[in-house]
Design a protein around this motif. Structure first.
Motif, PDB file in Angstrom:
ATOM      1  N   ILE A  78      10.379   5.797 -14.692  1.00  0.00           N
ATOM      2  CA  ILE A  78       8.072   5.206 -15.507  1.00  0.00           C
ATOM      3  C   ILE A  78       8.763   3.384 -14.669  1.00  0.00           C
ATOM      4  O   ILE A  78       7.904   3.174 -13.882  1.00  0.00           O
ATOM      5  CB  ILE A  78       7.950   5.023 -16.742  1.00  0.00           C
ATOM      6  N   GLY A  79       9.488   2.710 -15.016  1.00  0.00           N
ATOM      7  CA  GLY A  79       9.262   0.948 -14.426  1.00  0.00           C
ATOM      8  C   GLY A  79       9.512   0.969 -13.289  1.00  0.00           C
ATOM      9  O   GLY A  79       8.677   0.530 -12.709  1.00  0.00           O
ATOM     10  N   LEU A  80      10.545   1.385 -12.538  1.00  0.00           N
ATOM     11  CA  LEU A  80      11.041   1.300 -10.720  1.00  0.00           C
ATOM     12  C   LEU A  80      10.075   1.701 -10.542  1.00  0.00           C
ATOM     13  O   LEU A  80       9.523   1.689  -9.163  1.00  0.00           O
ATOM     14  CB  LEU A  80      12.532   1.444 -11.121  1.00  0.00           C
ATOM     15  N   ALA A  81       9.407   3.062 -10.427  1.00  0.00           N
ATOM     16  CA  ALA A  81       8.575   3.872  -9.515  1.00  0.00           C
ATOM     17  C   ALA A  81       6.784   3.044  -9.797  1.00  0.00           C
ATOM     18  O   ALA A  81       6.128   2.899  -8.641  1.00  0.00           O
ATOM     19  CB  ALA A  81       8.023   5.221  -9.973  1.00  0.00           C
ATOM     20  N   ALA A  82       6.844   2.524 -10.862  1.00  0.00           N
ATOM     21  CA  ALA A  82       5.525   1.620 -11.071  1.00  0.00           C
ATOM     22  C   ALA A  82       5.298   0.455 -10.420  1.00  0.00           C
ATOM     23  O   ALA A  82       4.993   0.227  -9.821  1.00  0.00           O
ATOM     24  CB  ALA A  82       5.266   1.452 -12.362  1.00  0.00           C
ATOM     25  N   ALA A  83       6.614  -0.184 -10.851  1.00  0.00           N
ATOM     26  CA  ALA A  83       6.467  -1.629  -9.453  1.00  0.00           C
ATOM     27  C   ALA A  83       6.747  -0.999  -8.053  1.00  0.00           C
ATOM     28  O   ALA A  83       6.198  -2.168  -7.109  1.00  0.00           O
ATOM     29  CB  ALA A  83       7.930  -2.030  -9.964  1.00  0.00           C
ATOM     30  N   GLY A  84       7.722   0.077  -8.125  1.00  0.00           N
ATOM     31  CA  GLY A  84       7.836  -0.192  -6.080  1.00  0.00           C
ATOM     32  C   GLY A  84       5.746   1.143  -5.736  1.00  0.00           C
ATOM     33  O   GLY A  84       5.692   0.223  -4.772  1.00  0.00           O
ATOM     34  N   ALA A  85       5.148   1.081  -6.835  1.00  0.00           N
ATOM     35  CA  ALA A  85       3.615   1.988  -6.439  1.00  0.00           C
ATOM     36  C   ALA A  85       2.818   0.746  -6.260  1.00  0.00           C
ATOM     37  O   ALA A  85       2.282   0.363  -5.490  1.00  0.00           O
ATOM     38  CB  ALA A  85       3.403   3.157  -7.617  1.00  0.00           C
ATOM     39  N   VAL A  86       3.501  -0.009  -7.254  1.00  0.00           N
ATOM     40  CA  VAL A  86       2.554  -1.449  -7.306  1.00  0.00           C
ATOM     41  C   VAL A  86       2.351  -2.195  -6.450  1.00  0.00           C
ATOM     42  O   VAL A  86       1.559  -3.428  -4.768  1.00  0.00           O
ATOM     43  CB  VAL A  86       1.990  -2.049  -8.592  1.00  0.00           C
ATOM     44  N   MET A  87       3.744  -2.563  -5.416  1.00  0.00           N
ATOM     45  CA  MET A  87       4.509  -3.330  -4.624  1.00  0.00           C
ATOM     46  C   MET A  87       3.829  -2.657  -3.597  1.00  0.00           C
ATOM     47  O   MET A  87       3.519  -3.983  -2.369  1.00  0.00           O
ATOM     48  CB  MET A  87       6.512  -3.955  -4.400  1.00  0.00           C
ATOM     49  N   GLN A  88       3.927  -1.933  -3.528  1.00  0.00           N
ATOM     50  CA  GLN A  88       3.706  -1.311  -1.799  1.00  0.00           C
ATOM     51  C   GLN A  88       1.946  -1.432  -1.674  1.00  0.00           C
ATOM     52  O   GLN A  88       1.941  -1.413  -0.757  1.00  0.00           O
ATOM     53  CB  GLN A  88       3.614   0.552  -1.780  1.00  0.00           C
ATOM     54  N   SER A  89       1.090  -1.283  -2.334  1.00  0.00           N
ATOM     55  CA  SER A  89      -0.302  -1.162  -2.649  1.00  0.00           C
ATOM     56  C   SER A  89      -0.947  -2.554  -2.126  1.00  0.00           C
ATOM     57  O   SER A  89      -1.440  -2.916  -1.619  1.00  0.00           O
ATOM     58  CB  SER A  89      -0.661  -1.128  -4.190  1.00  0.00           C
ATOM     59  N   VAL A  90      -0.440  -3.790  -3.088  1.00  0.00           N
ATOM     60  CA  VAL A  90      -0.400  -5.289  -2.528  1.00  0.00           C
ATOM     61  C   VAL A  90      -0.066  -5.759  -1.390  1.00  0.00           C
ATOM     62  O   VAL A  90      -0.029  -6.743  -0.969  1.00  0.00           O
ATOM     63  CB  VAL A  90       0.185  -6.253  -3.306  1.00  0.00           C
ATOM     64  N   THR A  91       1.531  -4.359  -0.881  1.00  0.00           N
ATOM     65  CA  THR A  91       1.839  -5.558   0.375  1.00  0.00           C
ATOM     66  C   THR A  91       1.267  -3.869   2.404  1.00  0.00           C
ATOM     67  O   THR A  91       1.680  -4.950   2.667  1.00  0.00           O
ATOM     68  CB  THR A  91       3.577  -5.157   0.725  1.00  0.00           C
ATOM     69  N   ARG A  92       0.110  -3.183   1.300  1.00  0.00           N
ATOM     70  CA  ARG A  92       0.116  -2.181   2.950  1.00  0.00           C
ATOM     71  C   ARG A  92       0.950  -1.484   3.044  1.00  0.00           C
ATOM     72  O   ARG A  92       1.418  -1.681   4.656  1.00  0.00           O
ATOM     73  CB  ARG A  92      -1.401  -2.876   2.845  1.00  0.00           C
ATOM     74  N   ASN A  93       2.246  -1.462   2.378  1.00  0.00           N
ATOM     75  CA  ASN A  93       3.880  -1.115   3.516  1.00  0.00           C
ATOM     76  C   ASN A  93       4.324  -0.216   2.716  1.00  0.00           C
ATOM     77  O   ASN A  93       4.995  -0.389   2.055  1.00  0.00           O
ATOM     78  CB  ASN A  93       4.650  -2.022   3.476  1.00  0.00           C
ATOM     79  N   TYR A  94       3.847   0.960   3.285  1.00  0.00           N
ATOM     80  CA  TYR A  94       5.084   2.017   2.085  1.00  0.00           C
ATOM     81  C   TYR A  94       5.934   2.270   2.661  1.00  0.00           C
ATOM     82  O   TYR A  94       6.815   2.617   1.421  1.00  0.00           O
ATOM     83  CB  TYR A  94       4.404   3.364   2.707  1.00  0.00           C
ATOM     84  N   LEU A  95       7.609   1.506   2.352  1.00  0.00           N
ATOM     85  CA  LEU A  95       8.791   1.237   2.926  1.00  0.00           C
ATOM     86  C   LEU A  95       9.017   0.323   2.286  1.00  0.00           C
ATOM     87  O   LEU A  95      10.157  -0.189   1.732  1.00  0.00           O
ATOM     88  CB  LEU A  95       9.223   1.035   4.399  1.00  0.00           C
ATOM     89  N   VAL A  96       8.246  -0.376   1.205  1.00  0.00           N
ATOM     90  CA  VAL A  96       8.553  -1.503   0.225  1.00  0.00           C
ATOM     91  C   VAL A  96       8.636  -0.603  -1.044  1.00  0.00           C
ATOM     92  O   VAL A  96       8.169   0.215  -1.431  1.00  0.00           O
ATOM     93  CB  VAL A  96       7.711  -2.774   0.559  1.00  0.00           C
ATOM     94  N   SER A  97       9.901  -1.575  -2.156  1.00  0.00           N
ATOM     95  CA  SER A  97      10.461  -1.035  -3.095  1.00  0.00           C
ATOM     96  C   SER A  97      10.517  -2.597  -3.841  1.00  0.00           C
ATOM     97  O   SER A  97      11.624  -3.537  -3.063  1.00  0.00           O
ATOM     98  CB  SER A  97      11.060  -0.182  -2.742  1.00  0.00           C
TER      99      SER A  97
END
Length: 350
Positions: free
Chosen positions: A84-103
């Motif tokens: 839950i934590g790693l997926a949520a962190a990855g999801a919001v980081m991709q959103s704020v950077t607008r880059n789907y390859l970010v995690s």
């Protein structure tokens, strides 16, 4: 007509999230007794009942009950909270950077945790620094320090998507090089301990780690959900458009980033380096349920928990009695998808 279609679409998304959550919980319940002889589907409930009544050490099922309560359940719950934590962190980081390859892995947090743990294992002395608490503490502090450096560098040049990503990648290589240097000079038995930690494993799961990760994951996830509407704007528009909506993109990017860093650091300090969960789950969730964060974020978190739970179970039984660390299994699943993401990005018109 539009209102009916919107209401139907909303109901479908809620139903999809609930079905995925139900399937994840069903798998979790089944995995508590998988592979145990003379342990039926109701054994987990009987084990919990025996613990609640204070008779855990009594009866013919005492050994099985201890395995379920002291080994299986903490491991499964830690997998769920970590996913839950790693997926949520990855999801919001991709959103704020607008880059789907970010995690979180891309931003150097995992490699910083590995460096902190390596320093503690190789150079630590005394009861605290050679204990699990010392390793966890060093990994956590190092991860948080990496996150602060990333955002410190980005703030100097403006907290923009490109600056966050580039600073994270640079620090990822830097901490990886530091860890490799420590491994080069480490003695054989300490080198083995470092390598085992960097594989990423749930073998160290305990009720204490479950409680801490559960509380931190719940608090950070609730905080992230409060920013759903702003994250929708950030993911769909450039910074100038976001500013016209009354949102400060740099401030939001800093808050979300620090929450994601803290959440990721708390998890991987207990589990070791687990990559690709923060990349795979958000990508699958976005393809299935769309980018509206009030649905996308909980769906990505549920998928992350399910993915990590399945990966850990596969690692335990695919080459039984050898236990393959979950970090290795998830990488085998993640690399093909990562290549697919690269190819998709390459084929997309600029």
């Amino acid at each position: 007509m539009l209102e009916k279609n919107y209401a139907k679409d909303t109901q479908t998304k809620y139903l999809l999230i609930l079905l995925t959550l139900f399937f994840m919980l069903l798998c979790a319940y089944y995995f508590t007794t998988i592979g145990l002889q003379d342990a039926g589907p109701g054994q987990t409930l009987r084990a919990i009942a025996s613990w609640a009544s204070g008779s855990l050490n009594e009866g013919t099922d005492a050994a099985v009950n201890k395995i379920i309560l002291l080994l299986r359940l903490p491991r499964i719950l830690l997998a769920i909270f970590a996913g839950i934590g790693l997926a949520a962190a990855g999801a919001v980081m991709q959103s704020v950077t607008r880059n789907y390859l970010v995690s979180p892995f891309t931003l150097g947090i995992s490699s910083a945790a590995a460096f902190g743990a390596s320093v503690c294992i190789v150079f630590g002395s005394g009861l605290f620094f050679t204990s699990d608490i010392g390793i966890i503490s060093c990994a956590f502090v190092s991860s948080c320090l990496c996150g602060l450096i990333v955002y410190g560098i980005s703030r100097r040049i403006g907290v923009k998507p490109s600056s966050v990503v580039l600073a994270g990648i640079a620090l990822n290589y830097f901490f990886s090089a530091l860890t490799a240097t420590i491994e080069f000079f480490a003695k054989e038995h300490k080198l083995e301990a470092v390598v085992q930690w960097t594989f990423g494993s749930l073998n160290r799961a305990s009720w204490d780690s479950v409680f801490l990760t559960g509380c931190i994951t719940a608090a950070c996830f609730a905080a992230l959900m409060l920013y759903c509407l702003q994250l929708n704007a950030m993911a769909a528009s450039d910074d100038e458009t976001v500013k016209s909506l009354g949102i400060d993109p740099e401030r939001l990017r800093t808050i979300i980033g620090l929450l994601a860093v803290f959440l990721t650091a708390a998890i991987i300090s207990f589990t070791g380096v687990i990559g690709f969960v923060g990349l795979i789950a958000p990508h699958i969730a976005r393809l299935i349920i769309g980018g509206s964060h009030q649905f996308y974020l909980p769906f990505a978190a549920t998928l992350g928990a399910l993915l990590l739970l399945l990966s850990d179970t596969i690692g335990k039984f695919i080459l039984y009695p050898v236990n393959i660390p979950v970090g290795i299994v998830i990488s085998f699943l993640g690399v093909p998808l990562f290549i697919h993401l690269i190819l998709s990005k390459r084929q997309r018109p600029e």
